[in-house]
Design an enzyme around this catalytic site. Structure first.
Site, PDB file in Angstrom:
ATOM      1  N   ASN B 242      29.523 116.921  59.293  1.00 35.18           N
ATOM      2  CA  ASN B 242      29.805 116.768  57.866  1.00 35.18           C
ATOM      3  C   ASN B 242      29.660 115.333  57.404  1.00 35.18           C
ATOM      4  OD1 ASN B 242      30.915 119.011  55.935  1.00 35.18           O
ATOM      5  ND2 ASN B 242      31.553 119.607  57.989  1.00 35.18           N
ATOM      6  N   ILE B 268      33.865 130.191  58.601  1.00 39.39           N
ATOM      7  CA  ILE B 268      33.913 131.554  58.055  1.00 39.39           C
ATOM      8  C   ILE B 268      32.758 132.435  58.533  1.00 39.39           C
ATOM      9  CG2 ILE B 268      35.252 131.012  55.980  1.00 39.39           C
ATOM     10  CD1 ILE B 268      32.576 131.050  54.423  1.00 39.39           C
ATOM     11  N   CYS B 330      40.641 121.270  56.426  1.00 34.50           N
ATOM     12  CA  CYS B 330      39.454 121.751  57.118  1.00 34.50           C
ATOM     13  C   CYS B 330      38.272 121.154  56.375  1.00 34.50           C
ATOM     14  CB  CYS B 330      39.425 123.279  57.187  1.00 34.50           C
ATOM     15  SG  CYS B 330      39.846 124.123  55.645  1.00 34.50           S
ATOM     16  N   ASP B 332      36.976 122.577  53.025  1.00 41.33           N
ATOM     17  CA  ASP B 332      37.383 122.622  51.624  1.00 41.33           C
ATOM     18  C   ASP B 332      38.866 122.851  51.433  1.00 41.33           C
ATOM     19  OD1 ASP B 332      34.265 124.258  50.914  1.00 41.33           O
ATOM     20  OD2 ASP B 332      34.822 122.151  50.634  1.00 41.33           O
ATOM     21  N   GLY B 333      39.548 123.036  52.561  1.00 42.07           N
ATOM     22  CA  GLY B 333      41.000 123.165  52.473  1.00 42.07           C
ATOM     23  C   GLY B 333      41.489 124.449  51.855  1.00 42.07           C
ATOM     24  N   TRP B 334      40.657 125.497  51.871  1.00 39.08           N
ATOM     25  CA  TRP B 334      41.168 126.749  51.310  1.00 39.08           C
ATOM     26  C   TRP B 334      41.093 127.932  52.255  1.00 39.08           C
ATOM     27  CZ3 TRP B 334      37.512 125.640  46.712  1.00 39.08           C
ATOM     28  CH2 TRP B 334      36.154 125.747  47.093  1.00 39.08           C
ATOM     29  N   ASP B 335      40.553 127.735  53.472  1.00 39.87           N
ATOM     30  CA  ASP B 335      40.500 128.823  54.438  1.00 39.87           C
ATOM     31  C   ASP B 335      41.382 128.530  55.654  1.00 39.87           C
ATOM     32  OD1 ASP B 335      37.093 129.125  53.497  1.00 39.87           O
ATOM     33  OD2 ASP B 335      38.685 130.566  53.057  1.00 39.87           O
ATOM     34  N   ARG B 336      40.835 127.773  56.590  1.00 38.97           N
ATOM     35  CA  ARG B 336      41.596 127.484  57.800  1.00 38.97           C
ATOM     36  C   ARG B 336      42.894 126.754  57.485  1.00 38.97           C
ATOM     37  NH1 ARG B 336      36.128 125.481  60.760  1.00 38.97           N
ATOM     38  NH2 ARG B 336      35.637 125.086  58.559  1.00 38.97           N
ATOM     39  N   ARG B 376      35.731 135.710  49.129  1.00 42.05           N
ATOM     40  CA  ARG B 376      35.979 136.118  50.505  1.00 42.05           C
ATOM     41  C   ARG B 376      36.064 137.611  50.681  1.00 42.05           C
ATOM     42  NH1 ARG B 376      34.252 132.147  51.287  1.00 42.05           N
ATOM     43  NH2 ARG B 376      35.218 130.151  51.879  1.00 42.05           N
TER      44      ARG B 376
END
Lengths: 324, 650
Positions: B242, B268, B330, B332-336, B376
């Protein structure tokens, strides 16, 4: 349901009138029966070379033979050893745990044993047919099948007393050679030829039933663990020797105490009861899909992980049921 | 369409003949002739994929796979009808506008006030207060009140007192998607906190003073510790990659007093594929133990679950045992990030293990913090690459914990399964859109109903009978064993084989114990009443009063008489060899004909044979309204006795 050992047909296809008559008397004129041979068709055929064999169709026309190979002997012991090694290996990461579990093949053996016992039960319950079970010697996989089938079929075998009776009848009196089979267990380096964990496999299958039918067995996992322990090393004489004859010669009854007597003492007995038990008059048919068969953690991880939380849960269940 | 056959997934002889209906919201299969008029209802929102299979002599097979893991196999007699159905379902299962979703037509016949009350059931400002903020270290910031700073964040975020608006705005510019560090969980016992954000836009060497100040503020808000953990939940390689795109991770040299940690949870896409592979294993016909175990391992699913759990454990330990605050991110900070923060919170705080607390947890870390539900879980037709079972994994972590700690949760497995179901069902408005902003724009709360209210109303079905608030297992921090414990992760057949009744026990231990509990309570109340009466009578000295004692067979009273036919189960097809024998009439207790069928003689036990009594449970009929305009939602999937859910205490 009958059990025996293999017929000694031999390479020359010997016949035995008495044997044929005996099996004939079991069935009525038009009735048919099943022979469940716990060896593969090939192994059973090869057995003829060494004097054994199978019941030829022509001599036993009313009996249909089904082959359901079940592992026994050295390979079963190896399977057990491999499983225990995998369980103890703290270095395995999650990536390889399942394949280690699979390569021991223990759960496959559990599945096969349950399936075969269910088959025998199905023949009797659904087809209303008599069943004869045998392998080679009639002392190992044969007993596994007949004992397990009875737990499936017969509610009285699922009571604490009935289960003990079943063990006494189908394992001990029937001559499962405990002394040979349960000598060193999984950690021993001495790979004894006669050692094999058939009895443990039976207990595992019973545990699977208790998981799938949590209300139908009067006894708890604790009993199964106690039986496992005592089969290998015991303060009691119940699992000594290899058969009744040896037990007589060794005067076991005169010189030792019976495990059953101890287990049934009121103070002891209640430890082995299942608080959820409710008499179930029906046949219990387990699912033998892989998802339904689980690793018996209570046994294989007994010394590796704490059972505290599960014990607390059972204590809570007991409390609820007894209306504390 | 008439004369459609619904196949039992594994046993082809169990085909039911009936009529297929397509409505605006559901696919409905109604079986011919059965007195119970057995119906199978499937919400369009639940449909994940539809597969037209090769036409056979019997008709055109159509396979519908659902997001709640139900798999329905239909055989349509005419190819043309099959094609029409296929095309229609494809369109219906891929809505383009929100208004097409079920939640906008669903009507549980509640009045406006009840609907509003339902939405108020979970109140996040109450939750932050319960945690102990605002306080001398933390305050609520309204810098995002118009979503001006970050449009995927809520309007109300908690930040350290020393973090001024300037710092927040500056930091947000240095974070992917502007998702600046904000409070997720505050531990009032030791002031340690869990904060969450997205990755910094650090590239190889970029710095941002405000972002560094932000982290410093977080660290200082915990006087008990002189450093801050920064946990990047990605695998190191991905995070490093990244950097080439101008993003990356925090450099320990630039941020004072941080200890940086990678905890590699895959992205994901990996998770999507993992689930796919696992479901393929579930669809195998009569798999051997080997097939199953290999397949399961090959999917990597349990490994991922463990990775998420381990991350949660690490963070919980940091907070509870070391008293150190943690910043989690993580990409984007919205999944893991959401997964890991909510697992950690669950381990730390017993409140989140209550039913209400769990709803609050999801509302906080998933809904308010902008987890992209629409992308999702495919509310609307979108990019298939955005689809991923992120919240499913979190829910499974909770189940795994429930299996390890059977007394620690106020709710049961069924609660988790129903929540998962409704995340995909779009029957309620909670999980629509991708952010709070979008939901407010669509006026979700005014046009739809809240799932939480519905679950709460039926909470009796979701209780764990073994839960006691004063039990040692329930209180304090949960400490799952980290190693060795691979074996502790089990395959969740209650979720992934949910609709295969043959796999589950006929009686639910949970339901039985709940019934026992209720009965005990009733009896105790009765006893109290009788005692009082007796005391009164004794006082007035009536000697000829007789107290009749009732003998009750407990199990009969609970309706659990085991001679009841509905509890009979039927055998699988353990063998194919019995076909040459005439089938006899079924033995007592079974309604099923026991004729067996036959493909080939093999050792592997064949297909499960589902009892006719599993009728009521095959579909989703109880979870979705029978008629969208009509009556209420039936609370639970099961009809008591024949429950397929179970809490296994192995």
């Amino acid at each position: 349901m009958l059990r025996s050992s293999q017929p000694l047909t031999g390479p020359n296809r010997k016949r035995c009138r008495e044997d044929e008559t005996l099996l004939g008397t079991v069935l009525d004129e038009k009735e048919r029966g099943f022979v469940i041979d716990t060896r593969s068709a090939q192994v059973a055929k090869q057995a003829r070379m060494t004097g054994g064999g199978t019941e030829p169709k022509s001599s036993y026309p009313q009996w249909k033979r089904l082959h359901r190979p079940l592992e026994r002997g050295r390979p079963l012991q190896e399977s057990f050893i491999k499983l225990v090694e995998a369980c103890n290996d703290t270095s395995i990461n999650m990536d390889r745990w399942l394949s280690r579990l699979e390569s021991s093949r223990w759960l496959s053996h559990v599945k096969a044993a349950l399936s075969t016992a269910c088959l025998a039960a199905q023949c009797m319950d659904r087809e209303k047919a008599s069943v004869l079970v045998h392998g080679a010697e009639g002392t190992d996989t044969t007993l596994l099948v007949t004992a397990l089938a009875q737990v499936i079929l017969d509610p009285s075998c699922r009571t604490l007393a009935g289960f003990q009776g079943l063990l006494e009848r189908e394992w001990i009196q029937a001559g499962h050679p405990f002394h040979l089979r349960c000598s060193r267990s999984a950690y021993s380096h001495a790979r004894l030829k006669q050692e094999a964990p058939l009895f443990l496999l039976f207990l595992d299958c019973v545990w699977q039933l208790s998981r799938q039918f949590p209300f139908s067995l009067e006894f708890s996992e604790r009993l199964l663990l106690a039986l496992f322990d005592n089969a290998y090393a015991s303060a009691y004489g119940t699992f000594l020797c290899n058969n009744e004859k040896e037990r007589c010669l060794c005067k076991v009854k005169e010189s030792t105490h019976s495990l059953w007597a101890w287990l049934n003492e009121p103070g002891e007995k209640k430890k082995y009861l299942n608080p959820l038990y409710s008499h179930n008059a029906l046949v219990i048919w387990p699912s033998v899909e892989p998802q339904s068969i689980q690793l018996w953690q209570g046994l294989f991880f007994r010394w590796i992980r704490s059972s505290q939380h599960l014990d607390e849960a059972w204590a809570e269940i007991q409390r609820l049921v007894e209306g504390d | 369409v008439e004369n459609v056959r619904l196949l039992d997934r594994l046993s082809s002889r169990k085909a039911a003949l009936g009529t297929l209906y397509l409505t605006a919201t559901h696919v409905i299969f109604v079986e011919n002739g059965s007195e119970a008029r057995k119906e199978t209802w499937v919400l369009h929102s639940q449909i994940s994929s539809i597969e037209k299979q090769a036409t056979t002599a019997t008709g055109c097979p159509l396979l519908i796979r659902c997001k709640n893991f139900q798999v329905i196999q239909l055989v349509i007699p005419q190819e043309r009808d099959c094609h029409d159905i296929y095309i229609s379902l494809i369109r219906l299962a891929r809505p383009v506008k929100y208004e097409e979703l079920y939640c906008f037509s669903f009507n549980p016949k509640l009045d406006k006030e009840e609907r509003e009350q339902g939405w108020k059931l979970v109140d996040l400002s109450e939750e932050y207060n319960r945690m102990g903020v605002p306080n001398s270290y933390w305050q609520m910031s309204d810098v995002n009140r118009d979503y001006g700073v970050c449009d995927s964040y809520p309007t109300e975020v908690y930040v350290p007192r020393s973090a001024t608006a300037h710092i927040i705005v500056g930091s947000s510019k240095f974070r992917s998607r502007r998702r600046f560090p904000a409070l997720s969980y505050y531990c009032k016992d030791n002031n340690a906190s869990i904060c969450r954000s997205s990755q910094p836009l650090s590239g190889f060497s970029a710095r941002c003073l405000e972002d560094e100040q932000m982290l410093q503020a977080i660290r200082k808000a915990n006087p008990g510790s002189d450093f801050l953990y920064v946990v990047d939940t990605r695998p190191k390689l991905n995070a490093m990659a990244n950097r080439a795109a101008g993003k990356g991770y925090e450099n320990e040299d630039n941020y004072s007093n941080i200890k940086f940690q990678f905890i590699g949870i895959e992205n994901i896409h990996v998770m999507r594929n993992s689930l796919q592979k696992m479901l393929e294993v579930c669809e195998l016909k009569s798999p051997s133990m080997s097939d199953f175990l290999w397949g399961l391992e090959n999917s990597g699913w349990l490994k991922h679950i463990k990775a998420i759990m381990d991350a949660g454990i690490f963070i919980a330990k940091a907070v509870a045992e070391e008293g150190v605050s943690v910043l989690v991110h993580c990409s984007d900070g919205w999944d893991r990030t959401a997964q890991v923060c909510s697992v950690a919170s669950l381990l730390l705080d017993p409140y989140y293990r209550t039913m209400k607390g769990f709803m609050v947890l999801i509302e906080k870390d998933w809904v308010s913090f902008g987890h992209k539900f629409n992308h999702r879980y495919g509310n609307l037709d979108g990019d298939p690459k955005e689809i991923s079972p992120v919240i499913d994994q979190f829910i499974e972590c909770v189940w795994q914990l429930m299996e390890q700690f059977p007394c620690a949760f106020q709710f049961n497995e069924r609660f988790l399964i129903h929540i998962q179901h409704h995340i995909y069902s779009c029957q309620f408005g909670n999980f629509l859109c991708n952010s709070q902003k979008e939901r407010r724009e669509l006026k979700i709360q005014e046009r739809t109903y809240s799932l939480w209210a519905h679950l709460w109303k039926n909470r009796g079905d979701y209780l764990n009978p073994l839960y006691r608030p004063d039990h040692s297992q329930t209180r304090g921090t949960l400490c799952p064993q980290m190693a060795p414990c691979n074996f502790l992760y089990k395959f969740w057949s209650g979720m992934y084989n949910r609709f295969e009744k043959g796999l589950h026990p006929r009686q639910s231990v949970t339901d039985y114990l709940m019934a026992v509990k209720e009965e005990t309570q009733q009896l105790e109340e009765e006893l109290e009443v009788l005692r009082e009466r007796l005391a009164n009578l004794q006082k007035s000295q009536l000697n000829d009063y007789e107290v009749k004692s009732k003998q009750q067979d407990r199990s009969k009273q609970l309706g659990l008489s085991t001679s009841d036919n509905s509890l009979a189960n039927t055998p699988q097809e353990y063998s194919n060899d019995l076909k040459s024998f005439p089938s006899r009439s079924p033995s007592q207790g079974d309604e099923e004909d026991s004729a067996l069928i036959l493909t080939q003689d093999n050792l592997k036990s064949s297909d499960p044979d589902l009892s006719a009594t599993s009728d009521q449970e095959s579909g989703v009929e109880d979870l979705s309204c029978r008629s969208p305009s009509g009556g209420g939602c039936l609370p639970s999937e099961d009809s008591g006795k024949d429950s397929d859910e179970a809490v296994f205490l192995a």
